[in-house]
Scaffold this active site. Structure first.
Site, short mmCIF file in Angstrom:
data_model
loop_
_atom_site.label_atom_id
_atom_site.label_comp_id
_atom_site.label_asym_id
_atom_site.label_seq_id
_atom_site.Cartn_x
_atom_site.Cartn_y
_atom_site.Cartn_z
N ASP A 189 19.89 21.49 34.97
CA ASP A 189 19.57 22.05 33.65
C ASP A 189 20.88 22.35 32.93
O ASP A 189 21.24 23.50 32.70
CB ASP A 189 18.73 23.31 33.82
CG ASP A 189 18.22 23.85 32.50
OD1 ASP A 189 18.22 23.09 31.51
OD2 ASP A 189 17.83 25.04 32.46
N HIS A 222 10.62 23.67 29.95
CA HIS A 222 10.88 24.06 31.34
C HIS A 222 9.75 23.64 32.28
O HIS A 222 10.00 23.35 33.46
CB HIS A 222 11.13 25.57 31.41
CG HIS A 222 12.48 25.95 30.86
ND1 HIS A 222 12.66 26.44 29.59
CD2 HIS A 222 13.72 25.86 31.42
CE1 HIS A 222 13.95 26.66 29.38
NE2 HIS A 222 14.61 26.31 30.46
N ASP A 239 20.25 31.16 31.85
CA ASP A 239 19.30 31.98 31.08
C ASP A 239 18.11 32.42 31.93
O ASP A 239 17.30 33.24 31.49
CB ASP A 239 18.80 31.22 29.85
CG ASP A 239 18.29 29.82 30.18
OD1 ASP A 239 17.87 29.58 31.34
OD2 ASP A 239 18.30 28.96 29.28
#
Length: 538
Positions: A402, A307, A329
């Site tokens: 993402d 990330h 998430d």
């Protein structure tokens, strides 16, 4: 194999020996046969869809798995139809035996596939393709038995009242196709969400054997000898016993299989309606692994490096307004919020169940720093492509893609030229887009295809990657990628400068890719250097 039209040879047993002795009127008997056709067709399609779904879930690449299952099954249905001609003289007994075998094989197929994948997929060697071989074997067996149904049912319906072949075929196929429609709708909307794949397949087998047994032992029992009746009854009861026992043990079996696949520290396993989400670890200082439909996007030890590499290069320019496509998430949003100057983060996530877990699960919410509760973060539940079509811009300084790996067939539209054209529309003139494009070393073709698509949509790109641990889990069936590839994109012809900094502990640094000769050759063919981001902490 295909017999020409010709009279039966002398001494051959006739295919029709007169009206069947039924306990009901002929009209009612025909109706009951057509009801059985309807039920059997619905069950057959459920078996087919269950194999496709399970193969896609366990082995990936849904197009390939669906093609294998459907083509093998249709081929086997043709062979089964030809083989059933030998059973026409004993149509009732033959149909009862076929339904018992089909219920047993079809009902237990999901559990058998899961067991083989969970406990033997890591063996390697000659058994490396064991789950795929079993998939083909089940497709072949189920197809053979489904193909044998129609000729036998045709014989039974003609035993009730003789009619022209065209009319009988029309009635039979009408019931068959309507049953297939009901089975095809019941699988995704009823069986899968409410019962799951294992219990749904077992219930389908139960319905299948009950319908076939009731037709043969109830309607055509006078066509059977005493021995045949008892044999079919015992076979049906045995199949019901096996299916019932498997259903009673399905919960324990699934938990044991999950531990074999994901490891012994599985805490959460939930099917959200979009995908199956499994959380392993994440408590008592253990790293948290997040699995989506059996895939490990990012292992617990690699979460921070993934990330940071996804977010930091894109946020070195203006970043007051950030759009995250995917990222339910909350981990990408958490990394974004570490940067000063962020005023708003919009997350567009398809799966509301994943968002709920990101907010409520103690391990996952702690890992994302409770980012989804930050007042600057707004979450929208929607398909990313549909949302972009309705969005009006330019509205965002940074767009972060993402999304699931481009190697997954279902994600293809999220890596299309249209998708990137719509993303370009919501970017400010000096905004940046960053895309996770899958592993560079394992799937270079997919990575460079995404890069070419971005260029076709009007972006200039800077490719880079970050290495991962690539550690194996459980029996070796699931592995974290050895690296992740990213593409930093901006409008115009000049590739955006790849600058990094602002990590949680030290800064990411940029290093030229020094890999093996094959990787270097891929870089030359693509016409662009690939930078590798590393972190002193790792």
């Amino acid at each position: 194999m295909i017999e020409p039209h010709a009279p039966a040879p002398p001494g051959a047993p006739p295919s029709w020996t007169g009206p069947a002795r039924l306990p009901v009127r002929p009209g009612t008997g025909r109706f009951l046969v057509l009801v059985c056709v309807f039920v059997c067709a619905a069950c057959g399609l459920v078996y087919e869809l269950e194999l496709v779904a399970f193969a896609s879930y366990l082995m990936g690449d849904s197009v390939t798995q669906a093609s294998v299952v459907l083509s093998v099954m249709v081929f086997a249905m043709g062979i089964g139809s030809l083989g059933a001609k030998r059973l026409r003289c004993h149509a009732a007994a033959g149909f009862g035996a076929v339904e018992s075998a089909l219920a047993l094989i079809g009902g237990c197929s999901a559990m058998a596939l899961y067991a083989v994948f969970a406990w033997t997929a890591g063996w390697g060697g000659m058994w490396a393709d064991g789950p795929r071989c079993l998939l083909v074997a089940f497709s072949l067996a189920i197809g053979l038995l489904i193909g044998a149904e129609v000729p036998l049912l045709m014989e039974l319906i003609q035993r009730i009242r003789r009619q022209d072949a065209g009319g009988a075929v029309a009635d039979l196929f009408a019931a068959d196709y309507v049953g297939a429609l009901v089975g095809g709708l019941a699988f995704p909307f009823l069986l899968l969400p409410f019962l799951g794949q294992l219990t749904g397949a077992l219930l389908t087998g139960t319905v299948n054997v009950v319908a076939g047994g009731a037709l043969v032992l109830g309607l055509f029992r006078r066509d059977l000898t005493r021995r045949a009746r008892w044999t079919l009854l015992l076979a049906g009861l045995t199949v019901l016993g096996v299916l019932g026992s498997a259903a009673a043990l399905a919960g324990d079996f699934e938990r044991a299989a999950r531990r074999a696949v994901y490891g012994t520290d599985v805490r959460v396993a939930v099917r959200t309606g979009v995908q199956e989400v499994v959380l392993a670890g994440g408590t008592h200082g253990e790293p948290l692994d997040l699995f989506l439909d059996g895939r490990l996007p990012v292992g617990g030890r690699d979460q921070h490096r993934y990330h940071e590499a996804l977010v930091q290069p894109a946020l070195t320019g203006p970043h007051a307004r950030v759009l995250v496509l995917g990222g339910g998430d909350g981990l990408a949003a958490s990394e974004v919020l570490r940067h000063p100057g962020v005023h708003r983060v919009d997350i567009v996530e398809l799966d509301p169940g994943l968002v709920r877990l990101a907010r409520s699960d103690p391990g996952l919410s702690a890992l994302n720093g409770h980012a989804l509760g930050d007042p600057r973060v707004r979450v929208t539940t929607a398909d990313a492509l549909t949302w972009l079509r309705r969005a009006r811009g330019p509205a965002y300084d940074v767009v972060i893609s993402d999304l699931p790996d481009p190697g997954i067939t279902a994600s293809t539209k999220l890596y299309s030229e249209e998708f990137y054209g719509l993303a370009r529309r919501v970017l400010t003139p000096d905004g940046r887009l960053v895309v996770h494009a899958g592993p560079v070393t394992a799937r270079p073709r997919a990575f460079w295809t995404v890069a070419a698509t971005l260029r076709a949509a009007g972006f200039a790109v800077s490719p880079y990657r970050v290495p991962g641990h690539g550690s194996a889990l459980a029996a070796g069936a699931l592995r974290a990628p050895h690296d992740w590839g990213f593409l930093l994109a901006a409008r115009g012809d000049a590739a955006p400068a790849l600058r990094v900094g602002g990590g949680r502990a030290g800064t990411l640094t940029q290093a030229g890719l020094r890999a093996d000769a094959r990787a270097a050759e891929r870089t030359r063919v693509a016409g662009a250097p690939v930078s590798t981001l590393v972190h002193p902490r790792y």
